[in-house]
Design a protein around this motif. Structure first.
Motif, PDB file in Angstrom:
ATOM      1  N   LEU A   1       0.883  -1.129  -0.088  1.00 10.92           N
ATOM      2  CA  LEU A   1       0.017  -0.176   0.080  1.00 10.92           C
ATOM      3  C   LEU A   1       0.968   1.304  -0.048  1.00 10.92           C
ATOM      4  O   LEU A   1       0.605   2.149  -0.513  1.00 10.92           O
ATOM      5  N   GLN A   2       1.929   0.959   0.800  1.00  8.21           N
ATOM      6  CA  GLN A   2       2.832   2.335   0.998  1.00  8.21           C
ATOM      7  C   GLN A   2       3.582   2.649  -0.195  1.00  8.21           C
ATOM      8  O   GLN A   2       3.678   3.792  -0.586  1.00  8.21           O
ATOM      9  N   GLU A   3       3.916   1.763  -1.139  1.00  6.92           N
ATOM     10  CA  GLU A   3       4.572   1.876  -2.444  1.00  6.92           C
ATOM     11  C   GLU A   3       3.610   2.692  -3.370  1.00  6.92           C
ATOM     12  O   GLU A   3       4.191   3.478  -4.002  1.00  6.92           O
ATOM     13  N   LEU A   4       2.265   2.209  -3.468  1.00  9.53           N
ATOM     14  CA  LEU A   4       1.345   2.985  -4.441  1.00  9.53           C
ATOM     15  C   LEU A   4       1.152   4.227  -3.781  1.00  9.53           C
ATOM     16  O   LEU A   4       0.938   5.613  -4.609  1.00  9.53           O
ATOM     17  N   ALA A   5       1.120   4.398  -2.272  1.00  9.91           N
ATOM     18  CA  ALA A   5       0.845   5.661  -2.013  1.00  9.91           C
ATOM     19  C   ALA A   5       1.823   6.724  -2.383  1.00  9.91           C
ATOM     20  O   ALA A   5       1.552   8.101  -2.433  1.00  9.91           O
ATOM     21  N   ASP A   6       3.045   6.230  -1.897  1.00  7.99           N
ATOM     22  CA  ASP A   6       4.197   7.168  -2.387  1.00  7.99           C
ATOM     23  C   ASP A   6       4.167   7.722  -3.757  1.00  7.99           C
ATOM     24  O   ASP A   6       4.407   8.687  -4.066  1.00  7.99           O
ATOM     25  N   LEU A   7       3.807   6.625  -4.369  1.00  4.01           N
ATOM     26  CA  LEU A   7       3.863   7.044  -6.118  1.00  4.01           C
ATOM     27  C   LEU A   7       2.776   7.972  -6.426  1.00  4.01           C
ATOM     28  O   LEU A   7       2.954   9.092  -7.192  1.00  4.01           O
ATOM     29  N   LEU A   8       1.660   8.013  -5.679  1.00  3.11           N
ATOM     30  CA  LEU A   8       0.569   9.050  -6.092  1.00  3.11           C
ATOM     31  C   LEU A   8       0.651  10.189  -4.958  1.00  3.11           C
ATOM     32  O   LEU A   8      -0.144  11.045  -4.891  1.00  3.11           O
ATOM     33  N   GLY A   9       1.663  10.589  -4.158  1.00  9.41           N
ATOM     34  CA  GLY A   9       1.779  11.354  -3.247  1.00  9.41           C
ATOM     35  C   GLY A   9       0.654  11.163  -2.081  1.00  9.41           C
ATOM     36  O   GLY A   9       0.113  12.487  -1.830  1.00  9.41           O
TER      37      GLY A   9
ATOM     38  N   PRO B   1       0.157  -4.859  -7.316  1.00  2.00           N
ATOM     39  CA  PRO B   1       1.463  -4.367  -7.923  1.00  2.00           C
ATOM     40  C   PRO B   1       1.083  -4.131  -9.432  1.00  2.00           C
ATOM     41  O   PRO B   1       2.036  -3.339  -9.949  1.00  2.00           O
ATOM     42  N   GLN B   2       0.289  -4.650  -9.984  1.00  2.00           N
ATOM     43  CA  GLN B   2       0.144  -4.120 -11.361  1.00  2.00           C
ATOM     44  C   GLN B   2      -0.575  -2.464 -11.352  1.00  2.00           C
ATOM     45  O   GLN B   2      -0.378  -1.829 -12.371  1.00  2.00           O
ATOM     46  N   LEU B   3      -1.381  -2.690 -10.359  1.00  2.00           N
ATOM     47  CA  LEU B   3      -1.740  -0.951 -10.468  1.00  2.00           C
ATOM     48  C   LEU B   3      -0.696  -0.079 -10.205  1.00  2.00           C
ATOM     49  O   LEU B   3      -0.487   0.857 -10.700  1.00  2.00           O
ATOM     50  N   THR B   4       0.146  -0.414  -9.288  1.00  2.42           N
ATOM     51  CA  THR B   4       1.426   0.318  -9.071  1.00  2.42           C
ATOM     52  C   THR B   4       2.195   0.541 -10.141  1.00  2.42           C
ATOM     53  O   THR B   4       2.782   1.536 -10.527  1.00  2.42           O
ATOM     54  N   GLU B   5       2.274  -0.674 -10.848  1.00  3.14           N
ATOM     55  CA  GLU B   5       3.177  -0.696 -12.213  1.00  3.14           C
ATOM     56  C   GLU B   5       2.659   0.388 -13.050  1.00  3.14           C
ATOM     57  O   GLU B   5       3.303   1.021 -13.681  1.00  3.14           O
TER      58      GLU B   5
END
Ligand code: FAD
Length: 331
Positions: free
Chosen positions: A230-238, A320-324
């Motif tokens: 979750l953190q990875e995606l949150a960081d990516l989206l600010g 992971p796919q969403l993050t990618e």
């Protein structure tokens, strides 16, 4: 000597990173309505660190306060509830406001019950509306019995105290021509004999209630380390990570990031709910997000009823796919 009559509305404002916390501007909206209905004055009390720029309080007057009292001290650099509460109680005993409104922030939720108990008065927590009855009493309105009824509560003792959630009311509008009445007053007490704060540890500068993107996880998250997804995606989206109560109860996340009825109310532009079923108590904290995206392996999960976009699938594959996808999009 005759006791001074209770009169006026007092808002307990608080500071955040050197500024006035915006929940005070929302309380001013209702505070002004209550004060006008009772023909009384509206004031704010702000306890702030000695380094606080007093002029930062002007907006409280521009948004409707007749008077702002600022109590500054080096002892207020850390918001320490016992010391804060003692000063607020002394102030209220001296000024005797009829109504006291507090933002249901982390600090407010801890302060309000201490103050109410010390004053021997009632407190209604998490009000969703405030009205004034024909006799000038405050009607404190809040959901009860898991949101099934709206309770209208009145307080027989004085002052009448209520906490209101952040982002519940509109902010009071700014009037640039308003009179600025700010008074610095000395603290009543600057040392807490029972508690000494050695150091404070920040868990991030941003409050989840201010985040524009929240990536939230529920019981579908199997172990604490997986919150990193979750953190990875949150960081990516600010954005910020949020959780359902299931993860807080399981000891996997702190209550400061819990979203819902007994947690934080958030209104982000995007809310991504991963492995969250969509219980009414969770929806109460996030249903006003502009766009809701749900990831859940159960197609009948109630979260899909309010989601704008839904992914039926295993969050461990979808996330992971969403993050990618967003990573490529951002390049
Ligand atoms: P569950 O309801 O167990 O849902 C988990 C979901 O994850 C299921 O839909 C499942 O299909 C899905 N899932 C499982 N594995 C995967 C996977 N691998 N991939 C994708 N999906 C998967 N709850 C809050 O959240 N906030 C509150 O503030 C709150 N306050 C409450 C106050 C009161 C007074 C009460 C009584 C309850 C409160 N609750 C609150 C609890 C609430 O009723 C629910 O129990 C809670 O929200 C459930 O959390 P959950 O959705 O994470 O778990």
């Amino acid at each position: 000597m005759e006791e001074k009559k209770y009169s006026g509305v007092l808002i307990l404002a608080e500071t955040e990173h050197g500024k006035v916390h915006r929940v005070a501007y929302e309380l001013l909206n209702k505070g002004r309505m209550i004060a006008d209905a009772c023909g009384e004055s509206l004031s704010c009390l702000l306890l702030a660190p000695d380094t606080f720029e007093t002029s930062a309080c002007s907006e409280l007057c521009q948004r409707g306060a007749d008077q702002v009292y600022v109590m500054k001290s080096a002892a207020f650099r850390h918001p320490e509830e016992v010391l804060f509460a003692q000063n607020i109680v002394s102030f209220i005993e001296e000024k005797r406001p009829d109504t006291v409104l507090v933002g249901a922030t982390h600090l407010g939720r801890s302060l309000a019950p201490r103050v109410a108990a010390a004053l021997g008065t009632g407190l209604t927590a998490d009000c969703t509306d405030l009205q004034v009855d024909a006799d000038g009493n405050l009607e404190q309105i809040r959901p009860a019995f898991s949101d099934n009824i709206l309770a209208h509560i009145k307080t027989v003792t004085r002052p009448q105290m209520a906490t209101v959630r952040y982002k519940e009311f509109q902010e009071a509008p700014v009037n640039d021509g308003a009179q600025i009445q700010i008074r610095e007053i000395a603290p009543y007490i600057e040392e807490n004999q029972s508690v000494k704060i050695e150091k404070t540890v920040s868990i991030g500068d941003m409050d989840i209630t201010d985040a524009e993107v929240v990536v939230a996880g529920g019981r579908g998250i199997r172990k604490e380390e997986d919150l990193a997804l979750l953190q990875e995606l949150a960081d990516l989206l600010g954005g910020q990570v949020g959780v359902s109560r299931a993860l807080v109860d399981a000891g996997m996340a702190p209550s400061s990031i819990q979203v819902g009825y007994s947690g934080n109310r958030v209104k982000p532009k995007v809310y991504i709910a991963c492995g969250i079923s969509g219980a009414p108590q969770h929806l109460a904290g996030m249903k006003e997000a502009d766009v809701i995206i749900a990831v859940n392996n159960d197609p009948s999960a109630p979260i899909f009823n309010i989601a704008d976009y839904g992914f039926v699938g295993d969050l461990y594959e979808v996330l992971p796919q969403l993050t990618e996808h967003f990573r490529k999009d951002g390049q």
